[in-house]
Design a protein around this motif. Structure first.
Motif, short mmCIF file in Angstrom:
data_model
loop_
_atom_site.label_atom_id
_atom_site.label_comp_id
_atom_site.label_asym_id
_atom_site.label_seq_id
_atom_site.Cartn_x
_atom_site.Cartn_y
_atom_site.Cartn_z
N MET A 1 10.46 2.19 1.71
CA MET A 1 9.24 2.94 1.86
C MET A 1 8.83 2.94 3.33
SD MET A 1 5.39 2.29 0.27
CE MET A 1 6.02 2.10 -1.35
N ALA A 2 8.36 4.08 3.77
CA ALA A 2 7.86 4.22 5.13
C ALA A 2 6.35 4.43 5.07
CB ALA A 2 8.55 5.38 5.83
N TYR A 3 5.71 4.26 6.22
CA TYR A 3 4.25 4.33 6.30
C TYR A 3 3.83 5.31 7.37
CZ TYR A 3 4.90 0.03 3.71
OH TYR A 3 5.30 -0.88 2.77
N TRP A 4 2.67 5.95 7.13
CA TRP A 4 2.20 7.04 7.98
C TRP A 4 0.70 6.99 8.12
CZ3 TRP A 4 6.69 8.93 9.58
CH2 TRP A 4 7.79 8.79 8.74
N LEU A 5 0.17 7.83 8.99
CA LEU A 5 -1.26 8.01 9.13
C LEU A 5 -1.52 9.51 9.20
CD1 LEU A 5 -3.82 6.02 11.06
CD2 LEU A 5 -3.70 8.45 11.56
N ALA B 1 9.28 10.74 2.64
CA ALA B 1 9.90 10.79 1.32
C ALA B 1 8.83 10.58 0.25
CB ALA B 1 10.97 9.70 1.20
N VAL B 2 9.07 11.12 -0.93
CA VAL B 2 8.15 10.91 -2.04
C VAL B 2 8.00 9.40 -2.26
CG1 VAL B 2 7.86 11.21 -4.53
CG2 VAL B 2 8.63 13.13 -3.13
N GLY B 3 6.76 8.97 -2.40
CA GLY B 3 6.47 7.55 -2.60
C GLY B 3 6.05 6.83 -1.34
N ASP B 4 6.32 7.41 -0.16
CA ASP B 4 5.83 6.80 1.08
C ASP B 4 4.31 6.73 1.02
OD1 ASP B 4 8.41 6.64 2.08
OD2 ASP B 4 8.12 8.17 3.62
N ARG B 5 3.75 5.75 1.69
CA ARG B 5 2.30 5.58 1.72
C ARG B 5 1.75 5.91 3.10
NH1 ARG B 5 0.04 2.57 -2.80
NH2 ARG B 5 1.34 3.34 -4.50
N GLY B 6 0.48 6.26 3.13
CA GLY B 6 -0.15 6.59 4.40
C GLY B 6 -1.62 6.23 4.39
N PHE B 7 -2.15 6.08 5.59
CA PHE B 7 -3.58 5.90 5.75
C PHE B 7 -4.22 7.28 5.87
CE2 PHE B 7 -2.16 1.82 7.71
CZ PHE B 7 -2.74 0.99 6.78
N PHE B 8 -5.37 7.47 5.26
CA PHE B 8 -6.17 8.68 5.42
C PHE B 8 -7.25 8.33 6.42
CE2 PHE B 8 -9.17 11.99 4.57
CZ PHE B 8 -8.44 13.05 4.05
N TYR B 9 -7.25 9.03 7.54
CA TYR B 9 -8.10 8.70 8.69
C TYR B 9 -9.08 9.83 8.94
CZ TYR B 9 -9.24 7.61 13.60
OH TYR B 9 -9.88 7.33 14.78
N GLY C 1 -8.95 5.55 3.46
CA GLY C 1 -8.23 5.53 2.20
C GLY C 1 -6.73 5.42 2.37
N ILE C 2 -6.07 5.26 1.22
CA ILE C 2 -4.61 5.20 1.16
C ILE C 2 -4.14 6.40 0.35
CG2 ILE C 2 -2.59 3.88 0.38
CD1 ILE C 2 -4.17 2.42 2.55
N VAL C 3 -3.11 7.08 0.86
CA VAL C 3 -2.51 8.22 0.18
C VAL C 3 -1.03 7.96 -0.04
CG1 VAL C 3 -4.18 9.90 1.06
CG2 VAL C 3 -2.09 9.44 2.36
N GLU C 4 -0.44 8.80 -0.89
CA GLU C 4 0.99 8.72 -1.19
C GLU C 4 1.59 10.10 -1.04
OE1 GLU C 4 3.23 6.48 -4.64
OE2 GLU C 4 2.20 8.28 -5.39
N VAL C 5 2.77 10.18 -0.45
CA VAL C 5 3.48 11.45 -0.36
C VAL C 5 3.98 11.78 -1.76
CG1 VAL C 5 5.46 12.65 0.65
CG2 VAL C 5 4.13 11.03 2.05
N CYS C 6 3.62 12.98 -2.25
CA CYS C 6 4.04 13.38 -3.60
C CYS C 6 4.96 14.60 -3.59
CB CYS C 6 2.84 13.58 -4.52
SG CYS C 6 1.63 14.78 -3.97
N ALA C 7 5.20 15.18 -2.43
CA ALA C 7 6.20 16.25 -2.29
C ALA C 7 6.71 16.22 -0.85
CB ALA C 7 5.61 17.62 -2.60
#
Length: 139
Positions: free
Chosen positions: A1-5, A44-52, A62-68
């Motif tokens: 899993m990768a992480y994003w903002l 990738a689907v399932g990666d997590r990210g911060f919502f800024y 918040g925390i978001v997830e890539v779904c597409a």
């Protein structure tokens, strides 16, 4: 899993707007920066990210997830522009402000600190853990 903002101006698209989209999520559309587009192509689907929230608030909310994965941006007729879809996972317990991020020397290399105008950014696993701790949530 990768992480994003993912940065958003709350007056245009807020955390509450994202939550309201439910499990269907929403396109992270309208990005017209090649570097940010290329970042989304790595997701990738399932990666997590911060919502800024940018503008006045300047905080992770918040925390978001890539779904597409990356696909043509529906708001553009130009094939160069792509976006991912994200869905809300959870709000943070404690919003993490930009000032708090800048004050922590462990986060000095974050794109948010070094390239503050970039609307979609990678987050290292170490920075993810630090920021989750600051936000009062489990990494």
């Amino acid at each position: 899993m990768a992480y994003w903002l993912f940065k958003s101006e709350p007056s245009a698209w807020s955390w509450d707007d994202q939550v309201a989209r439910g499990d269907a999520g929403e396109e992270w559309d309208g990005v017209r920066n090649y570097q940010a587009r290329n970042v989304m192509r790595q997701m990738a689907v399932g990666d997590r990210g911060f919502f800024y929230h940018s503008q006045n608030e300047r905080a992770i909310v918040g925390i978001v997830e890539v779904c597409a994965e990356a696909h043509p941006d529906s708001t553009s007729g130009d094939d160069r522009w792509e976006c991912v879809d994200i869905r809300a996972v959870m709000p943070v317990v404690t919003p993490v402000t930009l000032d708090a991020i800048k004050a922590d020397p462990r986060l000095a290399e974050m794109a948010l600190v070094r390239q503050p105008r970039l609307s979609v950014q990678p987050v290292t696993p170490e920075a993810w853990r630090i920021l989750c701790d600051m936000a009062g949530i489990d990494a």
